[in-house]
Structures are given as structure tokens and as C-alpha cells.
Design a protein around this motif. Structure first.
Motif, short mmCIF file in Angstrom:
data_model
loop_
_atom_site.label_atom_id
_atom_site.label_comp_id
_atom_site.label_asym_id
_atom_site.label_seq_id
_atom_site.Cartn_x
_atom_site.Cartn_y
_atom_site.Cartn_z
N ARG A 19 0.84 -1.19 0.00
CA ARG A 19 0.00 0.00 0.00
C ARG A 19 0.87 1.24 0.00
O ARG A 19 1.87 1.30 0.71
CB ARG A 19 -0.88 -0.01 1.25
CG ARG A 19 -2.33 0.31 0.95
CD ARG A 19 -3.15 0.29 2.21
NE ARG A 19 -3.43 -1.04 2.71
CZ ARG A 19 -3.04 -1.49 3.90
NH1 ARG A 19 -2.35 -0.73 4.70
NH2 ARG A 19 -3.35 -2.70 4.28
N VAL A 23 -2.86 3.28 6.41
CA VAL A 23 -4.23 3.47 6.88
C VAL A 23 -4.15 4.07 8.29
O VAL A 23 -3.50 3.50 9.16
CB VAL A 23 -4.98 2.12 6.96
CG1 VAL A 23 -6.38 2.32 7.51
CG2 VAL A 23 -5.02 1.46 5.60
N ALA A 25 -5.73 4.39 11.50
CA ALA A 25 -6.83 3.79 12.24
C ALA A 25 -7.19 4.61 13.48
O ALA A 25 -8.35 4.66 13.88
CB ALA A 25 -6.48 2.37 12.63
N PRO A 44 -18.83 3.47 14.19
CA PRO A 44 -19.22 2.70 13.00
C PRO A 44 -18.12 1.71 12.59
O PRO A 44 -17.02 1.76 13.14
CB PRO A 44 -19.40 3.77 11.92
CG PRO A 44 -18.79 5.01 12.43
CD PRO A 44 -18.65 4.90 13.91
N ASN A 45 -18.43 0.84 11.64
CA ASN A 45 -17.43 -0.11 11.16
C ASN A 45 -16.19 0.64 10.69
O ASN A 45 -16.29 1.66 10.01
CB ASN A 45 -17.97 -0.92 9.97
CG ASN A 45 -19.09 -1.86 10.37
OD1 ASN A 45 -20.11 -1.92 9.73
ND2 ASN A 45 -18.90 -2.57 11.44
N GLY A 46 -15.04 0.14 11.10
CA GLY A 46 -13.78 0.74 10.66
C GLY A 46 -13.41 2.00 11.45
O GLY A 46 -12.48 2.71 11.08
N ALA A 47 -14.12 2.26 12.55
CA ALA A 47 -13.84 3.47 13.32
C ALA A 47 -12.51 3.39 14.06
O ALA A 47 -11.89 4.41 14.35
CB ALA A 47 -14.96 3.71 14.33
N SER A 50 -11.51 -1.88 17.43
CA SER A 50 -10.68 -3.08 17.65
C SER A 50 -9.21 -2.70 17.70
O SER A 50 -8.44 -3.27 18.48
CB SER A 50 -10.92 -4.11 16.56
OG SER A 50 -12.26 -4.52 16.58
N GLU A 88 -13.26 -10.01 18.85
CA GLU A 88 -14.39 -10.19 17.94
C GLU A 88 -14.05 -11.39 17.04
O GLU A 88 -12.87 -11.68 16.82
CB GLU A 88 -14.67 -8.92 17.13
CG GLU A 88 -13.59 -8.55 16.14
CD GLU A 88 -13.91 -7.26 15.38
OE1 GLU A 88 -12.96 -6.55 15.04
OE2 GLU A 88 -15.09 -6.97 15.14
N GLU A 164 -17.22 -6.66 20.97
CA GLU A 164 -18.50 -7.17 20.46
C GLU A 164 -18.87 -8.53 21.07
O GLU A 164 -18.92 -9.54 20.38
CB GLU A 164 -18.46 -7.25 18.95
CG GLU A 164 -18.19 -5.88 18.34
CD GLU A 164 -18.33 -5.86 16.84
OE1 GLU A 164 -19.10 -6.67 16.33
OE2 GLU A 164 -17.65 -5.05 16.21
N HIS A 196 -22.00 -2.89 18.75
CA HIS A 196 -22.89 -2.18 17.83
C HIS A 196 -24.33 -2.28 18.31
O HIS A 196 -25.23 -1.72 17.70
CB HIS A 196 -22.80 -2.79 16.43
CG HIS A 196 -21.47 -2.54 15.77
ND1 HIS A 196 -21.02 -1.28 15.48
CD2 HIS A 196 -20.50 -3.38 15.37
CE1 HIS A 196 -19.82 -1.37 14.91
NE2 HIS A 196 -19.49 -2.64 14.84
N1 LIG Z 1 -4.29 -5.31 9.73
C1 LIG Z 1 -4.73 -4.20 9.15
N2 LIG Z 1 -4.10 -3.70 8.06
C2 LIG Z 1 -4.53 -2.57 7.48
N3 LIG Z 1 -5.58 -1.85 7.89
C3 LIG Z 1 -6.26 -2.30 8.96
C4 LIG Z 1 -5.89 -3.50 9.64
N4 LIG Z 1 -6.75 -3.69 10.66
C5 LIG Z 1 -7.61 -2.68 10.62
N5 LIG Z 1 -7.34 -1.83 9.60
C6 LIG Z 1 -8.04 -0.60 9.24
O1 LIG Z 1 -8.08 0.23 10.39
C7 LIG Z 1 -9.32 0.88 10.49
C8 LIG Z 1 -9.94 0.56 11.84
O2 LIG Z 1 -10.23 -0.81 11.90
P1 LIG Z 1 -10.83 -1.51 13.20
O3 LIG Z 1 -10.84 -2.96 12.95
O4 LIG Z 1 -10.10 -1.02 14.38
O5 LIG Z 1 -12.31 -0.94 13.19
P2 LIG Z 1 -13.55 -1.28 14.15
O6 LIG Z 1 -14.00 -0.01 14.74
O7 LIG Z 1 -13.18 -2.37 15.09
O8 LIG Z 1 -14.62 -1.79 13.09
P3 LIG Z 1 -15.76 -2.91 13.24
O9 LIG Z 1 -16.89 -2.26 13.94
O10 LIG Z 1 -16.11 -3.23 11.83
O11 LIG Z 1 -15.19 -4.07 13.97
C9 LIG Z 1 -10.14 0.40 9.31
O12 LIG Z 1 -10.03 1.37 8.30
C10 LIG Z 1 -9.47 -0.86 8.87
O13 LIG Z 1 -9.59 -1.06 7.49
#
Ligand SMILES: Nc1ncnc2c1ncn2[C@@H]1O[C@H](COP(=O)(O)OP(=O)(O)OP(=O)(O)O)[C@@H](O)[C@H]1O
Ligand SMILES: [Mg+2]
Lengths: 311, 236
Positions: A19, A23, A25, A44-47, A50, A88, A164, A196
Motif C-alpha cells: 500500500r 491506513v 486507524a 461505525p465499522n472501521g472506526a 478493535s 471479535e 462485540e 454495535h
Molecule cells: N491489519 C490491518 N491492516 C490494514 N488496515 C487495517 C488492519 N486492521 C484494521 N485496519 C483498518 O483500520 C481501520 C480501523 O479498523 P478496526 O478494525 O479497528 O475498526 P472497528 O472499529 O473495530 O470496526 P468494526 O466495527 O467493523 O469491527 C479500518 O479502516 C481498517 O480497514
């Protein structure tokens, strides 16, 4: 009060060879969770929920910033003995339920009768004691999630970090896990929970934080957050429903909401039209409404027609 | 120590099917021994024996390269590392598990070999020493692969370990004395692979000890690197 979890200006970027841009996070994320509270971690998802949890567990290191769990820097192995963690999409080794929980308890330093007690009470807590002899490989997703919770509980932790925890559970199991968590809180333990299921969060959490795109949007007690709509609901009777726009007829009564600042004006209008005011209550919004409002801010011109305006 | 033992036995348990298939070869070899005519000479038995030795090294590379990765891919590593154990203990547990699986295999092989090749006049003690040398080589290459797998994908880690262990072996084969001691695969396996009745099997005990020191160094290296890396679990 001593803190259970502390994030101090943490940023986390995921980089990879394939990449070009990392990203982001988490960005300058700061948060404190006090001991003894049930803390809801929403977004939300991806916030980045995790990601934040994995940083606390020491599964990865922040790009910048630092944090502490039970007063020790993130990643301290000794501290993790006092913590229970459920990931999760939990995945466990395919062994008999009892042996699997015994294995995880053993990793946390339990052995002998203490381990046996821990395994038994953890399986009972999640209502899997009758399945103790079955292999985890035959478990349904909900049962697996309960197993995940059991392995988190086996060492009777001070701090529970749950990513979760009830997403795959049936309603009855959800209620029993909720009771389990409330029982935990009554014992003075700390629970940090990402979810969620906002209605669940509303029922168990003392405080919540809402995260979006790696940034903290809002943090506070549920009470504060949900009370502050700035609107009151007025119920009146003996008045025509044409007086207030967006009013709702409820039998003999009329229900409408107005901004707190225009409450007096609205009441005087009811009286001048010959009506009677039955009740006036501040509008509590649901966590879901607040969540949607914060995470999907709607452009101003779309919400121009505010309800309850005096015509 | 207990977490290391738990992780090791758990690893061995997880690998019971690969181990089972490896052991099937040994059973096949033993069956061959039952039906072979002892007067026809040891060539066939020795050939199978050498094949088994190569398999065990290959499996060592396989276990070493995939141990951490498969735990990450399956997300099982999260529950393990969320407990009060360090990354170093986790790596040590995996390596001990690999050594355990390979040890079981080498023991069964030695057991069969001492009976089968014993019929052709091999010294039993030399045979068991050969098994110790083989087990050492397998664990050594596995530990090197495990080290490489902390920062390389499994396939590259296996190839990398093959190359890193192969180069000194090739140099040693061409008579370079120093190379004999750097990842001493050649020194340990030569007496075993080249075994025939004219020579006695004697890998030096010093080389075995040196190899175990190298195992310790590689696993410390693996622990050091792995403690500094982010876990890359699959998202699912
Ligand atoms: N191993 C990784 N490599 C690259 N990007 C990652 C990785 N893990 C997470 N991300 C990115 O980091 C951001 C946050 O991800 P994270 O999994 O923490 O979200 P989340 O809040 O737990 O979402 P969800 O509610 O879907 O579980 C997202 O944009 C995701 O695509
Ligand atoms: Mg998540």
C-alpha cells in the motif's frame, strides 16, 4: 480514582509494502476508563475500536503516543493476568470445552484446584457447563462466543475487555450475559466493551465514548448524552391539530416537541387557543439517534423543517 | 515454564495428523523390513531410511514456517497472547512443540531402524546417536525457519532457511572447515546420510551441543523480533 485504561494521544497507522498510503486507524486518541465502571466503546465499522483494544492488549504498538492498563504500560504480560479479553470473531483451539478453558486458565498461571474451580465457574457463568465434554469444533457461533467469554472469565479478572461480546447471541443468552456483566460491575470490576448493539449498551453502560474515523467524537455518561436534545415534548388537550405543525394526535390529546427556548411561547399559545397543557417533558433521545447524528452528520439544509415549530 | 509446556503440548496436539502421516511412513518401512529378505542386503532399507530423514527435515521447515502464521491466520493467537505470557514464552512454546513432534518421529524412526538395520549389523548405539543428530538438525532448521517467519511469509521463510542452512552445508562439503560449524547441518547429517557398513556412524557430540546452542540463539532472535512486531491477524 485509579484508572483501568488510559490512552494518551495515541495514533496508529497500518503500513504495508503493497500500500502506498498508510491506513490511519487512530488519530491523537485519548481516553480514560475509571475502575469499577462499565464503559461502552462505540463507533461505525472501521472506526478503530478493535485497533484501540488490540493496542491495549499489546497485540501491536502505537505509531505515537502511549497508554496504560491497570497502571502498567500497554503490553505488560504480568498485567494481562488480571485482565480478561474477548476478541471479535473469537477463534479457539479445537479441544473439548473444558480442556480448552483449562488451557487458557493454565496460560494465566492457574493450576490445580484453583484452575478446576475457575474452569467450572467460567463455564457455568456462560451456561455451557452441560457442554463441557464436547469439542469446540462442533459449537455454533453463539456457543463459540460464549466459550470466548468463558476463557476471558477463567482467571476472575479485574478488568474485562470485550470486543462485540454479544453479536452472535440469541436474545436469552444476551439477557444472561447482560446480567453477568451487571453482576461484575456490582463486584467493583471494570468492563470495557465495544458493541454495535446500542440498546444493550444503553442498558449496561455507565459511560460511553463514540469514535469515528479514528477520532473521539463524544464521551460522557449516558445520562448526560441522552438528555441533551434541547427539545421538550408538550402534551395538550382541547386544541386543534392545526395550531402546531408536525404535531401528533393521540386520542383527545395533541403531542408536539419544541426547542426548550420556545417552550414558554408554545404553552401560552396552547392557552390562548383555549387548550390545557397536560405534561411537559424533556426529550431523551435514544443512543441510536445520538450515534447516527454524530457519525453521519446530515447537512444543515436537509434538517431545515424542524418539528414542533409554532405556525 | 508451565505456559511453555502448555503451548508445546497444545502445538503437538494440533499437529497430530501430520505426525500421524509421517509415522505411517515409518510403519511402511517396518512392514517392508518384515517382508524383505535379510540376505538381499540393506540397500533398500537404507534408501527408505534416508528418505525418512529428508522428510523429517522438510517437516521441520514446514512446522517452523507455519507455526506463528497459522495461529495468526486463524486468529487463535489472540486468546493465547491475551493471557499473562510474553511473546518470548509463546515462541519458546512453539519451538518446544515442534521439537516434541519431531522428537516423537525420530524416536519411532530410531526404534524401527535399530531393529531393521540392526539385522544388517549396525551398531545400535551409533544408530541412536544418529537419531539424536537427525532430531537436532530438524529442530535447528525449524528454529531458523521460525526466526525467519517472524518477518517473512511462510514460503519465503522456508526457502530462506533452506538457503541459509544449505550454503554452509555446501561449503563444508567442499572442505571449508569453518562452515562445518555454522548451522552444522552437513556435519550432523553426513554420517547419517552417507552411512554404509564400511563406516561407523559418528557425529561428534560437540557438534550436537553447538547445534543446540544455535537453536537457543535462533529462538532468542525469533522472540526478540516477534515481541517487536504487530500481530497481523486476518480480519475474517
Ligand atoms: N491489519 C490491518 N491492516 C490494514 N488496515 C487495517 C488492519 N486492521 C484494521 N485496519 C483498518 O483500520 C481501520 C480501523 O479498523 P478496526 O478494525 O479497528 O475498526 P472497528 O472499529 O473495530 O470496526 P468494526 O466495527 O467493523 O469491527 C479500518 O479502516 C481498517 O480497514
Ligand atoms: Mg472491530
Amino acid at each position: 480514582m485509579a484508572l483501568a485504561l488510559e490512552y494518551e494521544g495515541i495514533s496508529k497507522e497500518y503500513c504495508s509494502w503493497s500500500r502506498r498510503r498508510p491506513v490511519r486507524a487512530l488519530q491523537q486518541f485519548s481516553l480514560s476508563v475509571e475502575r469499577g465502571e462499565v464503559f461502552g466503546f462505540l463507533g461505525p465499522n472501521g472506526a478503530g475500536k478493535s485497533t484501540a483494544i488490540h493496542l491495549a492488549m499489546g497485540f501491536m504498538r502505537p505509531t505515537s503516543g502511549a497508554g496504560r492498563m491497570l497502571a502498567k504500560p500497554f503490553g505488560d504480560a504480568g498485567t494481562r493476568r488480571r485482565v480478561g479479553f474477548l476478541a471479535e470473531n473469537v477463534s479457539l483451539y479445537h479441544r473439548r470445552a473444558e480442556a480448552a478453558i483449562g488451557f487458557y486458565g493454565g496460560l494465566n498461571g492457574l493450576h490445580g484446584p484453583a484452575l478446576d474451580r475457575g474452569v467450572k465457574s467460567a463455564l457455568e457463568a456462560v451456561d455451557l457447563h452441560s457442554e463441557a465434554g464436547r469439542s469446540v469444533s462442533q459449537f455454533s457461533r453463539g456457543m463459540l462466543q460464549r466459550m470466548g467469554l468463558a476463557q476471558a472469565l477463567v482467571n476472575d479478572p479485574e478488568l474485562l475487555i470485550l470486543d462485540e461480546p454479544t453479536s452472535a447471541l440469541d436474545p436469552a443468552a444476551r439477557v444472561s450475559i447482560r446480567e453477568l456483566l451487571l453482576g461484575f460491575r456490582n463486584q467493583g470490576k471494570t468492563i470495557f466493551l465495544s458493541s454495535h448493539l446500542l440498546s444493550e449498551v444503553e442498558l449496561v453502560c455507565d459511560r460511553v465514548a463514540i469514535l469515528s474515523h479514528g477520532r473521539l467524537l463524544r464521551i460522557g455518561t449516558l445520562k448526560e448524552m441522552l438528555a441533551t436534545t434541547g427539545q421538550v415534548e408538550i402534551v395538550a388537550h382541547s386544541i386543534s391539530n392545526t395550531v402546531f405543525t408536525d404535531s401528533m394526535v393521540d386520542g383527545e390529546r395533541l403531542r408536539f416537541t419544541v426547542p426548550i427556548g420556545r417552550q414558554r411561547e408554545a404553552i401560552e399559545r396552547v392557552w390562548s387557543e383555549g387548550g390545557e397543557v397536560v405534561s411537559i417533558n424533556p426529550v431523551r433521545r435514544s443512543l441510536e439517534e445520538l450515534f447516527l447524528e454524530l457519525t453521519n452528520p446530515v447537512p444543515n439544509d436537509v434538517v431545515a423543517g424542524e418539528s414542533g415549530t409554532v405556525s | 515454564m508451565r505456559p511453555i509446556v502448555l503451548i508445546a503440548t497444545n502445538f503437538a496436539r494440533e499437529q497430530r495428523w501430520p505426525l500421524f502421516f509421517l509415522l505411517l511412513w515409518v510403519v511402511g518401512w517396518a512392514t517392508f523390513g518384515i517382508f524383505a529378505d535379510p540376505r538381499s542386503g540393506p540397500d533398500d532399507a537404507l534408501m527408505i531410511f534416508r528418505q525418512l530423514a529428508v522428510y523429517s527435515v522438510t517437516f521441520g521447515l514446514f512446522f517452523g514456517s507455519s507455526a506463528i502464521h497459522s495461529d495468526q491466520r486463524s486468529r487463535r493467537i489472540l486468546a493465547v497472547l491475551s493471557k499473562g505470557i510474553s511473546r518470548g514464552q509463546y515462541v519458546a512454546g512453539l519451538l518446544a512443540g515442534i521439537a516434541l513432534v519431531l522428537g516423537i518421529f525420530c524416536f519411532c524412526m530410531g526404534f524401527t531402524a535399530s531393529w531393521l538395520l540392526g539385522r544388517y549389523g549396525f551398531s545400535e548405539s551409533a544408530m541412536w546417536f544418529g537419531m539424536l543428530a537427525l532430531w537436532t538438525v530438524c529442530t535447528l532448521t525449524a528454529s531458523l525457519t521460525l526466526l525467519l517467519s517472524t518477518f517473512l511469509p511462510p514460503l519465503f521463510a522456508a526457502i530462506g532457511a533452506g538457503v541459509l542452512a544449505g550454503i554452509p552445508a555446501l561449503l563444508a562439503l567442499r572442505g571449508d572447515t569453518f562452515s562445518k560449524y555454522v548451522i552444522p547441518v552437513h556435519g550432523l547429517l553426513e554420517p547419517l546420510i552417507g552411512a554404509d557398513f564400511a563406516e561407523s556412524w559418528n557425529a561428534s557430540i560437540g557438534l550436537v551441543l553447538l547445534a543446540w546452542i544455535e537453536v537457543a540463539v535462533f529462538s532468542l532472535g525469533a522472540a526478540w523480533i516477534f515481541s517487536r512486531r504487530d500481530l497481523s491477524v486476518s480480519v475474517e
